[in-house]
Design a protein around this motif. Sequence first.
Motif, PDB file in Angstrom:
ATOM      1  N   THR A   9       0.833  -1.193   0.000  1.00 46.45           N
ATOM      2  CA  THR A   9       0.000   0.000   0.000  1.00 46.45           C
ATOM      3  C   THR A   9       0.875   1.253   0.000  1.00 46.45           C
ATOM      4  O   THR A   9       2.063   1.209   0.324  1.00 46.45           O
ATOM      5  CB  THR A   9      -0.915   0.016   1.231  1.00 46.45           C
ATOM      6  N   ALA A  10       0.275   2.373  -0.359  1.00 48.04           N
ATOM      7  CA  ALA A  10       1.008   3.641  -0.398  1.00 48.04           C
ATOM      8  C   ALA A  10       1.573   3.964   0.986  1.00 48.04           C
ATOM      9  O   ALA A  10       0.880   3.852   1.997  1.00 48.04           O
ATOM     10  CB  ALA A  10       0.074   4.758  -0.856  1.00 48.04           C
ATOM     11  N   GLY A  11       2.847   4.345   1.022  1.00 49.61           N
ATOM     12  CA  GLY A  11       3.476   4.724   2.269  1.00 49.61           C
ATOM     13  C   GLY A  11       4.008   3.572   3.100  1.00 49.61           C
ATOM     14  O   GLY A  11       4.492   3.782   4.216  1.00 49.61           O
ATOM     15  N   SER A  12       3.951   2.353   2.561  1.00 52.05           N
ATOM     16  CA  SER A  12       4.392   1.186   3.336  1.00 52.05           C
ATOM     17  C   SER A  12       5.891   0.933   3.240  1.00 52.05           C
ATOM     18  O   SER A  12       6.413   0.053   3.920  1.00 52.05           O
ATOM     19  CB  SER A  12       3.623  -0.068   2.886  1.00 52.05           C
ATOM     20  N   GLY A  13       6.594   1.680   2.381  1.00 47.46           N
ATOM     21  CA  GLY A  13       8.044   1.552   2.309  1.00 47.46           C
ATOM     22  C   GLY A  13       8.566   0.794   1.107  1.00 47.46           C
ATOM     23  O   GLY A  13       9.697   0.297   1.133  1.00 47.46           O
ATOM     24  N   LYS A  14       7.788   0.731   0.024  1.00 44.93           N
ATOM     25  CA  LYS A  14       8.210  -0.020  -1.165  1.00 44.93           C
ATOM     26  C   LYS A  14       9.485   0.537  -1.787  1.00 44.93           C
ATOM     27  O   LYS A  14      10.426  -0.198  -2.072  1.00 44.93           O
ATOM     28  CB  LYS A  14       7.086  -0.019  -2.221  1.00 44.93           C
ATOM     29  N   SER A  15       9.489   1.839  -2.031  1.00 44.70           N
ATOM     30  CA  SER A  15      10.632   2.445  -2.721  1.00 44.70           C
ATOM     31  C   SER A  15      11.904   2.365  -1.885  1.00 44.70           C
ATOM     32  O   SER A  15      12.994   2.108  -2.410  1.00 44.70           O
ATOM     33  CB  SER A  15      10.328   3.903  -3.075  1.00 44.70           C
ATOM     34  N   LEU A  16      11.789   2.580  -0.580  1.00 40.33           N
ATOM     35  CA  LEU A  16      12.970   2.495   0.274  1.00 40.33           C
ATOM     36  C   LEU A  16      13.463   1.060   0.371  1.00 40.33           C
ATOM     37  O   LEU A  16      14.675   0.814   0.388  1.00 40.33           O
ATOM     38  CB  LEU A  16      12.655   3.052   1.670  1.00 40.33           C
ATOM     39  N   LEU A  17      12.547   0.087   0.413  1.00 37.64           N
ATOM     40  CA  LEU A  17      12.958  -1.314   0.411  1.00 37.64           C
ATOM     41  C   LEU A  17      13.656  -1.659  -0.902  1.00 37.64           C
ATOM     42  O   LEU A  17      14.653  -2.392  -0.912  1.00 37.64           O
ATOM     43  CB  LEU A  17      11.755  -2.228   0.626  1.00 37.64           C
ATOM     44  N   THR A  18      13.160  -1.138  -2.004  1.00 42.94           N
ATOM     45  CA  THR A  18      13.821  -1.333  -3.299  1.00 42.94           C
ATOM     46  C   THR A  18      15.258  -0.818  -3.246  1.00 42.94           C
ATOM     47  O   THR A  18      16.197  -1.491  -3.704  1.00 42.94           O
ATOM     48  CB  THR A  18      13.046  -0.605  -4.416  1.00 42.94           C
ATOM     49  N   ALA A  19      15.436   0.364  -2.672  1.00 43.83           N
ATOM     50  CA  ALA A  19      16.771   0.938  -2.553  1.00 43.83           C
ATOM     51  C   ALA A  19      17.673   0.066  -1.691  1.00 43.83           C
ATOM     52  O   ALA A  19      18.851  -0.146  -2.011  1.00 43.83           O
ATOM     53  CB  ALA A  19      16.676   2.345  -1.955  1.00 43.83           C
ATOM     54  N   ARG A  20      17.146  -0.462  -0.598  1.00 42.25           N
ATOM     55  CA  ARG A  20      17.941  -1.297   0.302  1.00 42.25           C
ATOM     56  C   ARG A  20      18.316  -2.628  -0.354  1.00 42.25           C
ATOM     57  O   ARG A  20      19.414  -3.152  -0.155  1.00 42.25           O
ATOM     58  CB  ARG A  20      17.181  -1.537   1.601  1.00 42.25           C
ATOM     59  N   ASP A 102       9.870  -1.896  -8.581  1.00 41.66           N
ATOM     60  CA  ASP A 102       9.076  -1.101  -7.652  1.00 41.66           C
ATOM     61  C   ASP A 102       7.735  -0.811  -8.317  1.00 41.66           C
ATOM     62  O   ASP A 102       7.669  -0.046  -9.282  1.00 41.66           O
ATOM     63  CB  ASP A 102       9.841   0.192  -7.342  1.00 41.66           C
ATOM     64  N   THR A 103       6.676  -1.423  -7.818  1.00 43.74           N
ATOM     65  CA  THR A 103       5.365  -1.311  -8.463  1.00 43.74           C
ATOM     66  C   THR A 103       4.636  -0.045  -8.015  1.00 43.74           C
ATOM     67  O   THR A 103       5.020   0.584  -7.027  1.00 43.74           O
ATOM     68  CB  THR A 103       4.506  -2.556  -8.174  1.00 43.74           C
ATOM     69  N   PRO A 104       3.564   0.341  -8.710  1.00 47.14           N
ATOM     70  CA  PRO A 104       2.861   1.591  -8.389  1.00 47.14           C
ATOM     71  C   PRO A 104       2.346   1.656  -6.955  1.00 47.14           C
ATOM     72  O   PRO A 104       1.951   0.648  -6.366  1.00 47.14           O
ATOM     73  CB  PRO A 104       1.711   1.606  -9.389  1.00 47.14           C
ATOM     74  N   GLY A 105       2.342   2.880  -6.417  1.00 49.08           N
ATOM     75  CA  GLY A 105       1.868   3.087  -5.055  1.00 49.08           C
ATOM     76  C   GLY A 105       0.397   2.792  -4.891  1.00 49.08           C
ATOM     77  O   GLY A 105      -0.041   2.350  -3.827  1.00 49.08           O
ATOM     78  N   GLN A 106      -0.383   3.018  -5.941  1.00 46.02           N
ATOM     79  CA  GLN A 106      -1.810   2.698  -5.886  1.00 46.02           C
ATOM     80  C   GLN A 106      -1.968   1.215  -6.216  1.00 46.02           C
ATOM     81  O   GLN A 106      -2.221   0.830  -7.348  1.00 46.02           O
ATOM     82  CB  GLN A 106      -2.607   3.564  -6.876  1.00 46.02           C
ATOM     83  N   ILE A 107      -1.839   0.388  -5.199  1.00 42.49           N
ATOM     84  CA  ILE A 107      -1.762  -1.057  -5.407  1.00 42.49           C
ATOM     85  C   ILE A 107      -2.987  -1.608  -6.110  1.00 42.49           C
ATOM     86  O   ILE A 107      -2.912  -2.552  -6.902  1.00 42.49           O
ATOM     87  CB  ILE A 107      -1.525  -1.778  -4.059  1.00 42.49           C
ATOM     88  N   GLU A 108      -4.160  -1.000  -5.846  1.00 40.30           N
ATOM     89  CA  GLU A 108      -5.387  -1.513  -6.465  1.00 40.30           C
ATOM     90  C   GLU A 108      -5.384  -1.332  -7.969  1.00 40.30           C
ATOM     91  O   GLU A 108      -5.971  -2.136  -8.706  1.00 40.30           O
ATOM     92  CB  GLU A 108      -6.621  -0.844  -5.840  1.00 40.30           C
TER      93      GLU A 108
END
Length: 255
Positions: A9-20, A102-108
């Motif tokens: 979901t949006a704000g759950s940390g997807k992009s930062l996890l991708t970076a890590r 890194d998939t879109p923030g709008q998961i739906e």
Amino acid sequence: MHTIFVTGTAGSGKSLLTARLLEWYSSNEVTPISINLDPGVSKLQYDPDIDVREFIDFYSIMDEYNLGPNGSLILANDLISTKIEEIQNQVQELNPDYVIIDTPGQIELFVFRSSGPYFISNFYSDTKVTLFTMDGTLAISPISFVSLLFLSQSIKLRLGIPQINVLTKRDKIIEKLPEILKWSNSMIPLLNSLNLEKDTEQSLLSKDIIKTLYKSGNVLSPIAMSNITMSGMVNLSAALSRILTHGEEEHKDES
């Protein structure tokens, strides 16, 4: 080549996890690349090697089709599947060991419409896995925790590939973490916590959901991870290795 799709979901940390994950694999003598699949994102925690925004211009869609932000996001996400060939060609040119998407923030819009499952199904890779990021700050409530598990299972059903749940923001919920992990590993502690909830209707529905998930054997216990301190990355890496490389760490051949 192994591909990791990062969802949540949006704000759950997807992009930062991708970076890590990029940092982790780069430090382990293999070559990872990143792909940003979110056409509407304005800022990322990493510099993507391949960016869907090069092919889909969110703002041009607004102007061309006279759409508002929400309508443009829907159309932009639907167009992702039409760019799979161009993206795949760029991946082949880079020839990585790991592709982290890194998939879109709008998961739906990605998972529950046709574009996302089509992209995942038709993206060429030797092995694939989905990471579902569960926002740890939401998981501290037993009812919210059940909701996240239910969403996790819905995503697994839609995408049809192996999945790992990642409980993000571990450092922010450290005092609550032991209880959350108990909920993850056994139905009884979770049911006991649900019995203490004041909203009887939500509690009963949550208990029915979790009993069904446990009965079907589809409860995926999350791996607690901090994107700030990297705590939990060893466990996450091991889980990824079991799925992607059958437990064998991959290293670049030296020539």
